[in-house]
Write a protein that holds these residues in place. Structure first.
Motif, mmCIF file in Angstrom:
data_model
loop_
_atom_site.group_PDB
_atom_site.id
_atom_site.type_symbol
_atom_site.label_atom_id
_atom_site.label_comp_id
_atom_site.label_asym_id
_atom_site.label_seq_id
_atom_site.Cartn_x
_atom_site.Cartn_y
_atom_site.Cartn_z
ATOM 1 N N VAL A 280 3.715 -2.219 -6.223
ATOM 2 C CA VAL A 280 3.420 -2.466 -7.634
ATOM 3 C C VAL A 280 1.979 -2.951 -7.764
ATOM 4 C CG1 VAL A 280 4.040 -3.770 -9.702
ATOM 5 C CG2 VAL A 280 5.830 -3.098 -8.082
ATOM 6 N N ASN A 281 1.264 -2.417 -8.726
ATOM 7 C CA ASN A 281 -0.097 -2.883 -9.003
ATOM 8 C C ASN A 281 -0.065 -3.884 -10.153
ATOM 9 O OD1 ASN A 281 -1.730 -1.318 -7.123
ATOM 10 N ND2 ASN A 281 -1.041 0.468 -8.297
ATOM 11 N N PRO A 282 -0.664 -5.063 -9.973
ATOM 12 C CA PRO A 282 -0.590 -6.084 -11.023
ATOM 13 C C PRO A 282 -1.479 -5.745 -12.212
ATOM 14 C CG PRO A 282 -2.026 -6.828 -9.262
ATOM 15 C CD PRO A 282 -1.433 -5.521 -8.802
ATOM 16 N N ARG A 283 -1.037 -6.166 -13.395
ATOM 17 C CA ARG A 283 -1.879 -6.110 -14.586
ATOM 18 C C ARG A 283 -2.587 -7.447 -14.739
ATOM 19 N NH1 ARG A 283 -0.519 -1.716 -17.678
ATOM 20 N NH2 ARG A 283 1.539 -0.794 -17.357
ATOM 21 N N GLU A 284 -3.562 -7.490 -15.646
ATOM 22 C CA GLU A 284 -4.234 -8.760 -15.898
ATOM 23 C C GLU A 284 -3.252 -9.793 -16.440
ATOM 24 O OE1 GLU A 284 -5.455 -5.866 -16.572
ATOM 25 O OE2 GLU A 284 -7.422 -5.779 -15.606
ATOM 26 N N ILE A 285 -2.317 -9.343 -17.307
ATOM 27 C CA ILE A 285 -1.250 -10.219 -17.812
ATOM 28 C C ILE A 285 0.075 -9.525 -17.535
ATOM 29 C CG2 ILE A 285 -0.195 -11.268 -19.856
ATOM 30 C CD1 ILE A 285 -2.989 -11.515 -21.064
#
Length: 539
Positions: A280-285
Motif C-alpha cells: 500500500v502506498n500512503p497518502r498525505e492524509i
C-alpha cells in the motif's frame, strides 16, 4: 480429516516478503518486533500490558465492554462469548484479533480460516500462560466502502451477486448498507442447494442474517456469531464514538502533521530497496470523512481541508473542533486502521492473510513514533480442502501433494514425461551439443576469431531446433495420452478454481452442504496457528 502440510514457500502462491518473514530472513527483521512463538507471546504480554495501562487502559476496557454489550443486545450470546466479554474488564485479559470485510455470506473460505486461527491461538495461549485470559476477536470492517468486493459469493461454479435496488445507498461505509435486494439472492441460493438437512441450515442462516436484519453490519454479526459463538468469538464493530474518542489525538496528528505518511513512506522505500513489493502506498492524509451514505478521503491544500469531490471544507480550527465533537465521522484507511485497533484493544497479535501482513510490515516505524506497542503478526492458517474421492484420483494419477500446486502446464508437462514410454527430455542432448560447441569456440579462438559469432549463431540455431523438436514431441505425446492429461487438468481445476487458491474462491456453503457441522469442528481440531504450514485436509 487427514492432514498433510507443506511450507508456504513450496506452494509458490505466497510473495517473497511473506515467505522470507516466515523463514525469519534478516532482510525482513527490521519490519517487525517479535516473531510468533509461544515464548515471544510472554514478552508481548508484558509490553502490551505496560503500554495499554499507561494510556488509560481501564477506561478503554470499560468503553469496549459497553459497546460490545450494546452490540450483542439482540443476539443470542453463548456462555463462552458472554464470559469473554466480561473478562475484558480484567487487566490480565488480552485479545488476539483478525479482521475481515463484510462479504456476502462470508465470501471466500478464508473467512473461516482467519477466525479458526484466532480461536485456536487463544486456546494455545491459555495453556501456555494460564494466569492470563485470551479472547479471540473478529474486527468487522464496517467502515470499508468497496461494495464490488463484498457483494457476491461463489457456489458450484456460479456467482451469486447482490444487486441492490437503490445503488445510491451503497456509497458510504458498508456496515450501513441496507440489506434490500437480498431476497432475490436467497431464492436463487435456496434453489441451488436443495432440501437436505445441511441445506436447510444454510437457508436458515442466510434468511435470518440478511432478510431479518436491516443493515450489513448486523447481518454479518449474526452470521459470524452463529458459526463461532459457541467457541467464545467476540465480534466488534469499532465504528462507535465511544471508542473513536480514544483515537482523536492520532486523528489530529494525521490531519495536521501527516503522521503516517512520514513514517510509512520511509519504511516502504526501505522495503523496496530490500527487493520487496510494497502493498500500500500512503497518502498525505490517510483518513476518510464519513456521513450518512458518504465516505470520502480528506485532502489538505494551502492550509484548508476538503472532502474529495464534495462541497465540504474546513479551516484547521473548524476541523479540530469537529474531531473533538464527532470523532465517529473520521475513518482510518487501510494504513491507519491497524493503529486504531491497537490503540483501543488490549491486543497481542494480529492475524491476517499474506496481503494484510505485507502492509502491516510497513507500519512498525509508525507505531514506534507514537509509542504504541506493535503487535505480533501471525499469518492465518491456509487450507486446501479435498474430498476422499479427489485424493484417491490424485494418488491414482501419481501426483504428489507438492506437484498439485504447480502451474497447470508445468504439472501436465511433468506428468506426461513421467507416464510416457518415450523420454521427452532433451536436456542430455542439449548438454552434449553445448560441449561440442565449446570445442568449436576453442578452435575459432586458435585460428580465426572472426568465426566466433558464426559459431555462436549456429549453436543458438541448433539449440532452438532441439527445443522446437522437444515441444512437438511433447505435444504429440499429450494427444496420445489425452485421457490422462484431461483427468489431471480436471482434478487441478476442481482444487484450484480459476488457477488460484481454493480458499480465495469457494464459499463455505459448498463444503457445509456435504459435511455440515463437521466442517467447522474439523477445522478447529486440525489447524494449528503456530505451525506456520499450509495444510491439505482430506475430508
Amino acid at each position: 480429516m487427514q492432514k498433510h502440510s507443506l511450507s508456504y514457500r513450496e506452494t509458490n502462491y505466497f510473495t517473497a516478503v511473506i515467505t522470507d518473514y516466515l523463514d525469519q530472513k534478516e532482510n525482513v527483521k527490521p519490519f517487525y518486533e517479535l516473531f510468533p512463538t509461544l515464548d515471544n507471546f510472554g514478552k508481548q504480554i508484558t509490553s502490551k500490558q505496560e503500554n495499554y495501562n499507561a494510556a488509560g487502559g481501564g477506561e478503554k476496557r470499560t468503553a469496549l465492554i459497553n459497546v460490545l454489550e450494546e452490540q450483542y443486545r439482540d443476539l443470542q450470546t453463548s456462555e463462552a462469548t458472554a464470559k469473554n466479554i466480561a473478562l475484558l474488564a480484567n487487566d490480565k485479559t488480552f485479545t488476539v484479533t483478525t479482521g475481515h470485510q463484510l462479504n456476502l455470506f462470508t465470501g471466500p473460505l478464508y473467512f473461516l480460516y482467519k477466525i479458526v486461527t484466532a480461536i485456536n491461538l487463544a486456546a494455545d495461549l491459555k495453556k501456555a500462560y494460564p494466569e492470563y485470559n485470551f479472547v479471540p476477536l473478529y474486527w468487522m470492517a464496517t467502515e470499508d466502502h468497496d461494495f464490488e468486493e463484498i457483494s457476491f459469493f461463489h457456489l458450484h461454479g456460479k456467482k451469486f451477486q447482490w444487486n441492490p435496488p437503490d445503488s445510491e445507498k451503497t456509497g458510504g461505509p458498508v456496515g450501513e448498507f441496507p440489506t434490500e435486494g437480498l431476497q432475490d439472492v436467497f431464492e436463487l441460493f435456496s434453489a441451488e442447494i436443495g432440501n437436505s438437512k445441511n441445506a436447510e441450515q444454510l437457508k436458515i442462516w442466510f434468511e435470518k442474517a440478511y432478510l431479518q436484519h436491516e443493515n450489513l453490519a448486523d447481518a454479518t454479526r449474526y452470521l459470524a456469531n452463529e458459526l463461532f459463538g459457541e467457541e467464545g468469538l467476540v465480534i466488534l464493530d469499532a465504528h462507535r464514538p465511544e471508542l473513536k474518542r480514544f483515537f482523536t489525538p492520532y486523528v489530529k496528528e494525521e490531519l495536521f502533521q501527516q503522521l503516517s505518511f512520514r513514517n510509512v513512506k520511509e519504511t516502504s522505500e526501505t522495503l523496496e530497496k530490500n527487493g520487496y513489493a510494497v502493498q500500500v502506498n500512503p497518502r498525505e492524509i490517510n483518513l476518510f470523512y464519513m456521513e450518512q451514505g458518504l465516505r470520502e478521503r480528506i485532502i489538505e491544500k494551502d492550509g484548508k481541508f476538503f472532502v474529495h469531490e464534495q462541497e465540504i471544507s474546513w479551516t484547521r480550527e473548524e476541523l479540530e473542533k469537529l474531531v473533538d465533537e464527532h470523532p465517529e465521522r473520521f475513518s482510518p484507511n487501510v494504513l491507519l486502521r491497524p493503529l486504531y485497533e491497537e490503540v483501543i484493544l488490549p491486543n497481542l497479535c494480529y492475524i491476517g492473510g499474506g496481503g494484510e501482513l505485507a502492509y502491516w510490515l510497513q507500519l512498525k516505524a509508525l507505531f514506534e513514533s507514537v509509542k504504541v506497542t506493535f503487535p505480533i503478526l501471525l499469518l492465518r492458517n491456509s487450507v486446501l480442502l479435498q474430498s476422499k474421492k479427489q485424493d484417491q484420483k490424485r494418488q491414482k494419477l501419481n501426483i504428489s501433494l507438492q506437484e498439485l500446486f504447480l502451474k497447470p502446464h508445468e504439472l501436465i508437462n511433468r506428468k506426461v514425461r513421467k507416464i510416457s514410454n518415450i523420454d521427452i527430455d532433451f536436456s542430455p542432448q542439449k548438454e552434449h551439443l553445448v560441449e561440442q560447441f565449446s570445442g568449436l569456440y576453442e578452435l575459432a579462438e586458435q585460428t580465426d576469431k572472426s568465426f566466433l559469432n558464426a559459431v555462436k549463431a549456429q549453436e543458438v540455431k541448433q539449440l532452438k531446433g532441439l527445443e522446437h523438436l522437444e515441444k512437438r514431441l511433447l505435444k504429440a505425446q499429450k494427444r496420445k495420452l489425452e485421457d490422462e492429461v484431461s483427468r489431471i487438468a480436471a482434478l487441478q481445476q476442481d482444487l484450484f478454481p480459476g488457477k488460484g487458491l481454493q480458499e480465495r474462491h469457494h464459499n463455505f456453503s459448498e463444503f457445509y452442504l456435504e459435511y455440515g457441522e463437521h466442517l467447522v469442528v474439523g477445522l478447529l481440531e486440525q489447524l494449528r496457528p503456530l505451525d506456520l504450514k499450509f495444510d491439505i485436509l482430506s475430508l
